[in-house]
Design a protein around this motif. Structure first.
Motif, PDB file in Angstrom:
ATOM      1  N   ALA A  25       0.814  -1.218   0.000  1.00 28.93           N
ATOM      2  CA  ALA A  25       0.000   0.000   0.000  1.00 28.93           C
ATOM      3  C   ALA A  25       0.843   1.261   0.000  1.00 28.93           C
ATOM      4  O   ALA A  25       0.381   2.311  -0.455  1.00 28.93           O
ATOM      5  N   ARG A  26       2.074   1.180   0.468  1.00 27.56           N
ATOM      6  CA  ARG A  26       2.906   2.380   0.567  1.00 27.56           C
ATOM      7  C   ARG A  26       3.060   3.091  -0.767  1.00 27.56           C
ATOM      8  O   ARG A  26       2.960   4.316  -0.847  1.00 27.56           O
ATOM      9  N   LYS A  27       3.303   2.330  -1.828  1.00 28.95           N
ATOM     10  CA  LYS A  27       3.485   2.991  -3.127  1.00 28.95           C
ATOM     11  C   LYS A  27       2.170   3.582  -3.629  1.00 28.95           C
ATOM     12  O   LYS A  27       2.162   4.637  -4.244  1.00 28.95           O
ATOM     13  N   HIS A  28       1.063   2.915  -3.333  1.00 33.52           N
ATOM     14  CA  HIS A  28      -0.241   3.429  -3.759  1.00 33.52           C
ATOM     15  C   HIS A  28      -0.582   4.716  -3.010  1.00 33.52           C
ATOM     16  O   HIS A  28      -1.071   5.683  -3.605  1.00 33.52           O
ATOM     17  N   ILE A  29      -0.311   4.727  -1.718  1.00 31.15           N
ATOM     18  CA  ILE A  29      -0.533   5.939  -0.929  1.00 31.15           C
ATOM     19  C   ILE A  29       0.331   7.073  -1.470  1.00 31.15           C
ATOM     20  O   ILE A  29      -0.120   8.211  -1.580  1.00 31.15           O
TER      21      ILE A  29
END
Length: 132
Positions: free
Chosen positions: A83-87
């Motif tokens: 999720a970090r890259k999506h956030i």
């Protein structure tokens, strides 16, 4: 024939279609964190006008739904990391986004990540500044 490559705006989409005579276009990286690009391009091609940006609340809600899907699919440990890259994509260009990304990338649980994400986008929606 399908054209692709660096199509990041509705105007570029129209230009590529007109220049190449392609039957369609393919959007890649431009949709990362900005899934609205598809409706923006469709609207521009149909009407020749640019849609306003989606409200912060819509961005927040779309991202939160995206995160829920990631957590469900990958589980907590991998989901939080994926999720970090999506956030990052969704918060790119937002006021206080760099500070937020630095903080949220340290979250280790779904609960922490969701709370930080909600707080960030809620602050944007109300016009509050992000504390460093």
């Amino acid at each position: 024939m399908i054209a692709n490559g660096d199509i990041t705006t509705p105007e570029k989409a129209r230009h590529v279609l007109e220049y190449t005579g392609a039957d369609g276009i393919m959007i890649g990286r431009a949709a990362q964190g900005w899934p609205w690009i598809f409706r923006e391009i469709a609207h521009y091609l149909a009407n020749g006008t640019i849609l306003p940006e989606p409200p912060v609340e819509e961005i927040r809600d779309t991202l939160l739904g995206h995160l829920d899907n990631l957590y469900e699919f990958y589980g907590e440990h991998t989901g939080v990391r994926m999720a970090r890259k999506h956030i990052s994509w969704y918060s790119k260009g937002q006021v206080g986004g760099a500070v937020f990304r630095d903080q949220v990338n340290r979250a280790e649980t779904v609960e922490q990540q969701l709370a930080m994400t909600r707080e960030f986008f809620d602050r944007l929606a109300t016009g509050e500044e992000m504390a460093a």
